[in-house]
Design a protein around this motif. Structure first.
Motif, short mmCIF file in Angstrom:
data_model
loop_
_atom_site.label_atom_id
_atom_site.label_comp_id
_atom_site.label_asym_id
_atom_site.label_seq_id
_atom_site.Cartn_x
_atom_site.Cartn_y
_atom_site.Cartn_z
N THR A 11 38.66 41.24 32.93
CA THR A 11 40.03 41.11 33.17
C THR A 11 40.40 42.18 34.12
O THR A 11 39.79 43.42 34.00
CB THR A 11 40.82 40.78 32.09
N THR A 12 41.39 41.98 34.75
CA THR A 12 41.93 42.94 35.72
C THR A 12 43.37 43.09 35.65
O THR A 12 44.17 43.06 36.44
CB THR A 12 41.71 42.49 37.33
N GLY A 13 43.75 43.72 34.48
CA GLY A 13 45.15 43.75 34.11
C GLY A 13 45.46 45.36 34.77
O GLY A 13 44.68 45.82 35.41
N LYS A 14 46.20 45.99 34.04
CA LYS A 14 46.38 47.58 34.27
C LYS A 14 45.29 48.38 34.02
O LYS A 14 44.86 49.06 34.96
CB LYS A 14 47.60 47.94 33.16
N THR A 15 44.72 48.22 32.80
CA THR A 15 43.62 49.16 32.54
C THR A 15 42.39 48.65 33.42
O THR A 15 41.49 49.46 33.86
CB THR A 15 43.21 49.20 31.09
N GLY A 16 41.95 47.35 33.28
CA GLY A 16 40.84 46.70 34.13
C GLY A 16 40.98 47.08 35.54
O GLY A 16 39.89 47.24 36.07
N ALA A 36 37.96 36.70 34.54
CA ALA A 36 39.59 36.33 34.79
C ALA A 36 39.91 35.54 33.37
O ALA A 36 39.45 34.55 33.28
CB ALA A 36 39.70 35.73 36.20
N TYR A 37 40.77 36.05 33.01
CA TYR A 37 41.58 35.36 31.90
C TYR A 37 42.68 34.31 32.49
O TYR A 37 42.92 33.47 32.10
CB TYR A 37 42.13 36.35 30.84
N SER A 38 43.30 35.05 33.50
CA SER A 38 44.46 34.16 34.29
C SER A 38 43.73 33.24 35.32
O SER A 38 43.04 33.71 36.33
CB SER A 38 45.31 35.00 34.84
N PRO A 39 43.97 31.81 35.03
CA PRO A 39 43.35 30.94 35.85
C PRO A 39 43.57 31.11 37.37
O PRO A 39 42.80 30.78 38.31
CB PRO A 39 44.22 29.21 35.60
N GLU A 164 57.16 53.51 33.90
CA GLU A 164 56.22 53.03 34.94
C GLU A 164 55.23 52.07 34.69
O GLU A 164 54.52 51.75 35.56
CB GLU A 164 55.96 54.50 35.65
N TYR A 165 54.75 52.31 33.32
CA TYR A 165 53.44 51.15 32.84
C TYR A 165 53.95 50.02 33.17
O TYR A 165 52.99 48.89 33.44
CB TYR A 165 53.28 51.61 31.46
N ALA A 166 55.19 49.52 33.09
CA ALA A 166 55.89 48.38 33.40
C ALA A 166 54.97 47.04 32.86
O ALA A 166 54.63 46.18 33.60
CB ALA A 166 55.51 48.10 34.98
N1 LIG Z 1 43.65 53.47 24.01
C1 LIG Z 1 44.45 53.60 25.12
O1 LIG Z 1 44.71 54.66 25.33
C2 LIG Z 1 45.07 52.40 25.75
C3 LIG Z 1 46.29 52.39 26.47
C4 LIG Z 1 46.70 51.45 27.04
C5 LIG Z 1 46.18 50.06 26.71
N2 LIG Z 1 45.29 50.06 25.86
C6 LIG Z 1 44.91 48.66 25.51
O2 LIG Z 1 44.04 48.27 26.38
C7 LIG Z 1 44.05 46.76 26.44
C8 LIG Z 1 44.68 46.57 27.99
O3 LIG Z 1 45.83 47.11 28.13
P1 LIG Z 1 46.56 46.85 29.63
O4 LIG Z 1 47.85 47.34 29.75
O5 LIG Z 1 45.68 46.86 30.58
O6 LIG Z 1 46.77 45.17 29.40
P2 LIG Z 1 47.28 43.93 30.27
O7 LIG Z 1 47.51 44.51 31.90
O8 LIG Z 1 48.82 43.50 29.99
O9 LIG Z 1 46.29 42.85 30.00
C9 LIG Z 1 44.98 42.99 30.53
C10 LIG Z 1 44.66 41.53 30.86
O10 LIG Z 1 44.55 40.63 29.73
C11 LIG Z 1 44.43 39.50 30.14
N3 LIG Z 1 45.59 38.80 29.15
C12 LIG Z 1 46.96 38.57 29.15
N4 LIG Z 1 47.41 38.05 28.26
C13 LIG Z 1 46.47 37.88 27.48
C14 LIG Z 1 46.29 37.33 26.00
N5 LIG Z 1 47.53 36.86 25.53
N6 LIG Z 1 45.36 37.23 25.50
C15 LIG Z 1 44.11 37.60 26.02
N7 LIG Z 1 44.14 38.27 27.51
C16 LIG Z 1 45.43 38.29 28.05
C17 LIG Z 1 44.91 39.46 31.55
O11 LIG Z 1 43.77 38.85 32.37
P3 LIG Z 1 43.70 38.73 33.88
O12 LIG Z 1 43.46 40.07 34.48
O13 LIG Z 1 42.60 37.78 34.03
O14 LIG Z 1 44.87 38.21 33.92
C18 LIG Z 1 45.43 40.73 31.74
O15 LIG Z 1 45.35 41.15 33.22
C19 LIG Z 1 45.19 46.51 25.51
O16 LIG Z 1 44.60 45.94 24.28
C20 LIG Z 1 46.00 47.82 25.00
O17 LIG Z 1 46.44 47.87 23.81
C21 LIG Z 1 44.61 51.18 25.06
#
Ligand SMILES: NC(=O)c1ccc[n+]([C@@H]2O[C@H](COP(=O)([O-])OP(=O)(O)OC[C@H]3O[C@@H](n4cnc5c(N)ncnc54)[C@H](OP(=O)(O)O)[C@@H]3O)[C@@H](O)[C@H]2O)c1
Length: 339
Positions: A11-16, A36-39, A164-166
Motif C-alpha cells: 500500500t502507498t498511503g502516508k507511511t507507504g 494496492a488496496y485501492s482499486p 498536517e498529517y491530514a
Molecule cells: N508506529 C508509528 O509511529 C505509526 C505512525 C503513523 C501510522 N502508523 C500506523 O501505520 C499504518 C499506516 O498508517 P498511514 O497513516 O500510512 O495510513 P493511511 O495512509 O490512512 O492508509 C494506508 C493505506 O491502507 C490502505 N487502506 C485504506 N483504508 C483501509 C482499510 N480500511 N483497510 C485496509 N487498508 C486500508 C490504503 O491503501 P492504498 O495505498 O492501496 O490506497 C491506504 O493508502 C496504520 O496502521 C497506522 O496506525 C504507525
C-alpha cells in the motif's frame, strides 16, 4: 556491503509513500513490486502514487504475482491488517516489517497472533514492527536509560499538532470530532492506544521490570469554533485535542509511561502547549531529559514513521523466524544512509 534485498511495498498511503521514497535508490534495497488496496491505484506507477518520478513498477492487487517475485521482505503499511495476506506473505518465505505496532503484541487477540507466528515459522521468516511512536522514540529512551544507576520513572511524550498529517480516517478513529460528552469517547480513545500498551510491555521487559498492569488515562479539549481543515471539518464543542498516558504500573507506582498530546490546530479549550517532537524523561540517578526533534518535514511526510522499519529490513531478514520485537534485533540505525 550487505547483499541486495528484494522488497515489496504493501500500500502507498502516508507511511507507504514515505517508505517508497526511502527505498528508491537505496544502496542495498531493490524495490520490486507494490500491492494496492485501492482499486483506482491498480496499474499505476508507484513513483507517481508516492509523489516522485516514475520508477517503472505498477501497483497490483494480485497477491500471488507479488509473492512470485520472491521478495526478501514486504513493507506492510496498510491502514488495517489483513491477516490472510500476512499469513500468506510470511509462509511464502518473505519477511515482513510493519508500522502496525500491535501486530507484534497481543492487541489483535490470540488467534491472529498465533496465525502470524505459525506462518512465520512455516516460512522461516520474521515479522518486525516499529515506527516513530510507538517504535523508535521509546528505543531512544531505552538507549538513554543505559546512563542511569537507578530509574524511578521513564516516560516518552509525543506532543504534536497533527493537522498536517491530514488523515481523516485515522483522526476520527482516535476520537477527533466526536461530541465531547459522547460516552463512547473514552473507549474509542483507549482502543486507538492499544499499540502503546504493547510498547509499554516491551519497554518494561527491556528494563527487566515486572509490571502489575498497564493503566490508561486521557482527557479531551474541545474546539472553540467550527474549522474546515481542508481534509475534514471540526465543529465547535467537539473533540479537537486529546492528551493522555499509557502507564506500566508496579507496586502502585507509574514507572514506564507513553504519553501523548495530539491537537488539531490551536483553537481549543484547554489549549495545551505542544513541543513538536518527542520528549524523553527519566527520573532517577541521574535524571535524564532529551528531546527528539525531527527538523523539516517529518510527521506530515511520515518519513520518521517509515524509516525505522525500512532501516530495519537487513536485520529482520537475518533474524530468527517468528515475531521479533525491538529488543531482539541489533539497534536499528541509519545504516547505508550516509551519502
Ligand atoms: N508506529 C508509528 O509511529 C505509526 C505512525 C503513523 C501510522 N502508523 C500506523 O501505520 C499504518 C499506516 O498508517 P498511514 O497513516 O500510512 O495510513 P493511511 O495512509 O490512512 O492508509 C494506508 C493505506 O491502507 C490502505 N487502506 C485504506 N483504508 C483501509 C482499510 N480500511 N483497510 C485496509 N487498508 C486500508 C490504503 O491503501 P492504498 O495505498 O492501496 O490506497 C491506504 O493508502 C496504520 O496502521 C497506522 O496506525 C504507525
Amino acid at each position: 556491503m550487505s547483499r541486495r534485498l528484494r522488497v515489496v511495498q504493501w500500500t502507498t498511503g502516508k507511511t507507504g509513500s514515505a517508505a517508497v521514497r526511502g527505498m528508491v535508490d537505496h544502496p542495498v534495497i531493490d524495490l520490486v513490486g507494490c500491492f494496492a488496496y485501492s482499486p483506482d491505484k491498480v496499474g499505476r506507477d508507484i513513483g507517481e502514487l508516492c509523489g516522485i518520478d516514475p520508477v517503472g513498477i505498477a501497483a497490483t492487487d494480485d497477491v500471488e504475482a507479488l509473492l512470485a517475485l520472491e521478495p526478501d521482505c514486504v513493507v506492510y503499511t496498510a491502514y488495517r491488517p489483513n491477516f490472510d495476506h500476512l499469513e500468506r506473505i510470511l509462509e511464502s518465505g518473505s519477511n515482513v516489517v510493519s508500522t502496525l505496532y500491535m501486530l507484534s503484541g497481543d492487541g489483535y487477540g490470540d488467534e491472529p497472533t498465533q496465525r502470524i507466528r505459525e506462518a512465520a515459522l512455516r516460512g522461516g521468516t520474521s515479522l518486525y514492527t516499529s515506527g516513530i511512536y510507538p517504535g523508535h522514540a521509546p528505543m531512544v529512551a531505552l538507549a538513554a536509560s543505559a546512563m542511569c544507576r537507578r530509574i524511578e520513572r521513564i516516560s516518552v511524550l509525543e506532543s504534536l499538532d497533527i493537522q498536517e498529517y491530514a488523515n481523516e480516517q485515522m483522526f476520527r478513529a482516535q476520537g477527533f470530532d466526536r461530541e465531547a460528552d459522547d460516552p463512547e469517547v473514552p473507549k474509542v480513545v483507549e482502543a486507538s492506544c492499544g499499540s502503546f500498551k504493547n510498547q509499554v510491555r516491551v519497554m518494561a521487559r527491556a528494563l527487566g521490570l515486572r509490571i502489575d498492569g498497564v493503566e490508561f488515562r486521557a482527557e479531551v479539549a474541545t474546539a472553540d469554533h467550527d474549522t474546515d481543515f481542508g481534509f475534514m471539518t471540526l465543529d465547535k464543542g467537539r473533540v479537537a485535542g486529546i492528551q493522555g498516558v499509557v502507564a506500566g504500573v508496579a507496586g502502585g507506582r507509574s514507572i514506564v509511561e507513553c504519553r501523548f498530546v495530539w491537537k488539531l490546530g490551536e483553537d481549543m479549550t484547554p489549549n495545551w502547549p505542544v513541543t513538536n517532537g518527542y520528549v524523553i524523561e527519566i527520573e532517577g540517578d541521574p535524571g535524564v531529559r532529551c528531546k527528539l526533534e525531527p527538523m523539516g518535514e517529518h510527521f506530515a511526510g511520515a518519513t520518521t514513521t517509515a524509516m525505522p522499519v525500512v532501516n530495519a529490513i537487513p536485520s529482520v531478514c537475518a533474524a530468527p523466524a517468528g515475531i521479533v520485537n525491538q529488543m531482539e534485533l541489533p539497534f536499528v540505525r541509519g545504516a547505508h544512509q550516509v551519502r
